[in-house]
Design a protein around this motif. Structure first.
Motif, mmCIF file in Angstrom:
data_model
loop_
_atom_site.group_PDB
_atom_site.id
_atom_site.type_symbol
_atom_site.label_atom_id
_atom_site.label_comp_id
_atom_site.label_asym_id
_atom_site.label_seq_id
_atom_site.Cartn_x
_atom_site.Cartn_y
_atom_site.Cartn_z
ATOM 1 N N TYR A 226 0.853 -1.196 0.000
ATOM 2 C CA TYR A 226 0.000 0.000 0.000
ATOM 3 C C TYR A 226 0.887 1.244 0.000
ATOM 4 O O TYR A 226 0.819 2.084 0.889
ATOM 5 C CB TYR A 226 -0.861 -0.075 1.254
ATOM 6 C CG TYR A 226 -2.029 0.847 1.407
ATOM 7 C CD1 TYR A 226 -2.897 1.137 0.359
ATOM 8 C CD2 TYR A 226 -2.312 1.378 2.668
ATOM 9 C CE1 TYR A 226 -4.002 1.950 0.553
ATOM 10 C CE2 TYR A 226 -3.416 2.183 2.876
ATOM 11 C CZ TYR A 226 -4.261 2.470 1.814
ATOM 12 O OH TYR A 226 -5.361 3.274 2.019
ATOM 13 N N ILE A 227 1.731 1.350 -1.023
ATOM 14 C CA ILE A 227 2.843 2.298 -0.981
ATOM 15 C C ILE A 227 2.423 3.762 -0.949
ATOM 16 O O ILE A 227 3.160 4.606 -0.448
ATOM 17 C CB ILE A 227 3.821 2.070 -2.153
ATOM 18 C CG1 ILE A 227 3.093 2.135 -3.494
ATOM 19 C CG2 ILE A 227 4.536 0.740 -1.994
ATOM 20 C CD1 ILE A 227 4.011 1.994 -4.694
ATOM 21 N N LEU A 241 -0.867 17.925 4.878
ATOM 22 C CA LEU A 241 -2.106 17.209 5.207
ATOM 23 C C LEU A 241 -1.864 15.739 5.505
ATOM 24 O O LEU A 241 -2.682 15.090 6.146
ATOM 25 C CB LEU A 241 -3.112 17.351 4.060
ATOM 26 C CG LEU A 241 -3.599 18.776 3.769
ATOM 27 C CD1 LEU A 241 -4.533 18.786 2.570
ATOM 28 C CD2 LEU A 241 -4.292 19.363 5.001
ATOM 29 N N ARG A 242 -0.742 15.196 5.041
ATOM 30 C CA ARG A 242 -0.363 13.798 5.252
ATOM 31 C C ARG A 242 -1.363 12.837 4.617
ATOM 32 O O ARG A 242 -1.586 11.722 5.111
ATOM 33 C CB ARG A 242 -0.217 13.464 6.751
ATOM 34 C CG ARG A 242 0.646 14.403 7.562
ATOM 35 C CD ARG A 242 2.072 14.481 7.050
ATOM 36 N NE ARG A 242 2.736 13.195 7.086
ATOM 37 C CZ ARG A 242 3.736 12.858 6.263
ATOM 38 N NH1 ARG A 242 4.159 13.700 5.342
ATOM 39 N NH2 ARG A 242 4.300 11.681 6.358
ATOM 40 N N ASN A 243 -1.977 13.236 3.525
ATOM 41 C CA ASN A 243 -2.886 12.344 2.813
ATOM 42 C C ASN A 243 -2.103 11.307 2.021
ATOM 43 O O ASN A 243 -0.956 11.546 1.626
ATOM 44 C CB ASN A 243 -3.781 13.143 1.861
ATOM 45 C CG ASN A 243 -4.737 14.057 2.593
ATOM 46 O OD1 ASN A 243 -5.171 13.749 3.704
ATOM 47 N ND2 ASN A 243 -5.077 15.185 1.994
ATOM 48 N N CYS A 244 -2.739 10.181 1.745
ATOM 49 C CA CYS A 244 -2.095 9.143 0.954
ATOM 50 C C CYS A 244 -1.957 9.594 -0.500
ATOM 51 O O CYS A 244 -2.739 10.414 -0.987
ATOM 52 C CB CYS A 244 -2.924 7.860 0.988
ATOM 53 S SG CYS A 244 -3.060 7.086 2.614
ATOM 54 N N GLY A 245 -0.949 9.029 -1.174
ATOM 55 C CA GLY A 245 -0.755 9.297 -2.592
ATOM 56 C C GLY A 245 -1.574 8.325 -3.412
ATOM 57 O O GLY A 245 -1.167 7.172 -3.621
ATOM 58 N N LYS A 246 -2.724 8.753 -3.883
ATOM 59 C CA LYS A 246 -3.642 7.888 -4.617
ATOM 60 C C LYS A 246 -2.983 7.294 -5.854
ATOM 61 O O LYS A 246 -3.169 6.111 -6.164
ATOM 62 C CB LYS A 246 -4.879 8.685 -5.014
ATOM 63 C CG LYS A 246 -5.935 7.876 -5.744
ATOM 64 C CD LYS A 246 -7.144 8.737 -6.098
ATOM 65 C CE LYS A 246 -8.188 7.930 -6.856
ATOM 66 N NZ LYS A 246 -9.358 8.783 -7.233
ATOM 67 N N MET A 247 -2.175 8.092 -6.547
ATOM 68 C CA MET A 247 -1.527 7.622 -7.775
ATOM 69 C C MET A 247 -0.628 6.419 -7.507
ATOM 70 O O MET A 247 -0.625 5.449 -8.269
ATOM 71 C CB MET A 247 -0.706 8.756 -8.397
ATOM 72 C CG MET A 247 0.075 8.361 -9.641
ATOM 73 S SD MET A 247 1.208 9.669 -10.180
ATOM 74 C CE MET A 247 2.452 9.618 -8.867
ATOM 75 N N PHE A 248 0.138 6.475 -6.422
ATOM 76 C CA PHE A 248 1.045 5.379 -6.095
ATOM 77 C C PHE A 248 0.275 4.084 -5.853
ATOM 78 O O PHE A 248 0.674 3.004 -6.286
ATOM 79 C CB PHE A 248 1.883 5.717 -4.859
ATOM 80 C CG PHE A 248 2.805 6.889 -5.048
ATOM 81 C CD1 PHE A 248 3.789 6.869 -6.023
ATOM 82 C CD2 PHE A 248 2.686 8.013 -4.252
ATOM 83 C CE1 PHE A 248 4.648 7.939 -6.198
ATOM 84 C CE2 PHE A 248 3.536 9.093 -4.416
ATOM 85 C CZ PHE A 248 4.518 9.068 -5.392
ATOM 86 N N ASN A 249 -0.840 4.187 -5.140
ATOM 87 C CA ASN A 249 -1.638 2.994 -4.858
ATOM 88 C C ASN A 249 -2.298 2.440 -6.118
ATOM 89 O O ASN A 249 -2.406 1.220 -6.284
ATOM 90 C CB ASN A 249 -2.704 3.304 -3.798
ATOM 91 C CG ASN A 249 -2.112 3.430 -2.413
ATOM 92 O OD1 ASN A 249 -1.086 2.829 -2.109
ATOM 93 N ND2 ASN A 249 -2.748 4.216 -1.562
#
Length: 357
Positions: A226-227, A241-249
């Motif tokens: 779940y990179i 904001l420390r949001n996840c990187g949607k593109m990476f996932n």
């Protein structure tokens, strides 16, 4: 090899995304036919091979290994054990998996398997070349050398038995997306996401078939984790904001879908083979998204330093660390803590047992 400070920092921003095992009790059936475990791939498995090559990708200094036996920094990219260490310990084989290149690895150790993995390696040979680490092709050459050594120790028949009945574990691909496709975007200029995923699949398939030719029959393959929700990916995608990187996932899942399907095909097409796919994306997603349920307090940054960018040479003996790493999912910005690795491996045990039994 990349020599500029700019590119070294980019390695630290995107390199080696890898993980390890749970605290819950798990009953493992003993199987005397499995004598050895072998690990290939990247830093989720590397138990110190990078210590013995000329690369900046190292973890053989404090605070890495602070909770390992004797508080020793062994080159493992975490505070204690790697994923492969956790696996062999949980399956009752040994306490940890030694690095093949470590000169202290003795003949008796070889008979129970070794680790050939190299932090920052990937299925794409370019990935390893960028940071001068050990590509999978060279890891295969190391396996061939290993086979010659154990032939001399126990004879060809027993050596063949060790390889055939051993469990061969592979963790790769994270660095391909992180380094070759993003940090040093050579591949992004040549391929779209699906095309690069297909390239990686072809290279992975070649590697698996070469393992098979050398005698491997039980092959465990970890998918890309779940990179996008690893601390460094959050920093790159949404620093404050420390949001996840949607593109990476999305990139990871594009490849994972292909990889899982290919595992099923290889299992049916290569006689007497057992290919087991570990859905590492699903496992790490569960741990990160539900970290409070697992006793963690922090999942968006690592224990080392600020936890938002420190990894490898940027996480060193001058870097402050958190007072209690058991409250953190991540040790540095790209690797899990030993506690999180244990949880991950416990979740992976059902798939692992398909290849072990």
């Amino acid at each position: 090899m990349i020599r500029t400070v700019y590119k070294v920092v980019h390695f630290c921003l995107y390199a080696c995304l890898h993980l390890c095992c749970s605290v819950a009790m798990v009953n493992i059936p003993k199987n005397d036919s499995v004598k050895a475990f072998f690990a290939y791939g990247d830093s989720f498995f590397d138990s110190g091979n990078n210590n013995f090559i000329n690369t900046v990708v190292k973890a053989d200094f404090p605070p890495y290994g602070k909770d390992f036996i004797g508080g020793k920094s062994t080159g493992r990219f975490t505070n204690n054990r790697t994923v492969s260490d956790c696996i062999v310990e949980k399956l009752g084989a040994r306490d940890y998996l030694p690095a093949y290149l470590d000169p202290s690895t003795q003949d008796k150790d070889l008979l129970y398997g070794v680790c050939f993995a190299s932090g920052s390696s990937g299925y794409d040979a370019l990935t390893a070349k960028i940071l001068n680490v050990i590509p999978l092709s060279d890891q295969l050459e190391m396996l061939k050398e290993y086979i010659e050594k154990i032939n001399m120790i126990v004879g060809e028949e027993e050596a063949n038995h060790i390889i055939t009945n051993g469990v061969h574990m592979v963790s790769s691909s994270s660095n391909d997306w992180a380094i070759s496709y993003t940090a040093v975007p050579i591949r992004r200029l040549e391929y779209n996401v699906s095309a690069y995923a297909n390239l990686l699949l072809n290279k992975a398939t070649i590697f698996f078939k070469e393992l098979y030719k050398l005698g491997a029959r039980k092959i465990v393959v970890f998918g890309t984790p779940y990179i996008g929700c690893f601390p460094l990916a959050r920093t790159v995608s949404s620093a404050l904001l420390r949001n996840c990187g949607k593109m990476f996932n999305e990139e990871a899942q594009t490849f994972n879908y292909m990889l899982k399907s290919q595992m099923e095909f290889l299992r049916s097409s290569l006689p007497q083979s057992t290919f087991c796919y570990v859905d590492y994306f699903k496992i790490t997603k569960d741990i990160i998204d539900n970290h409070l349920q697992y006793g963690f307090e922090v999942a968006d940054r690592g224990c080392c330093g600020t936890g938002v960018f420190e990894v490898s040479i940027l996480c060193n003996e001058l870097t402050p660390i958190c007072p209690d790493d058991s409250k953190f999912v991540f040790w540095d910005s790209l690797h899990l803590t030993d506690k999180a690795y244990n949880i991950a491996v416990n979740h992976a045990l059902p798939e692992l047992m398909d290849c072990v039994i």
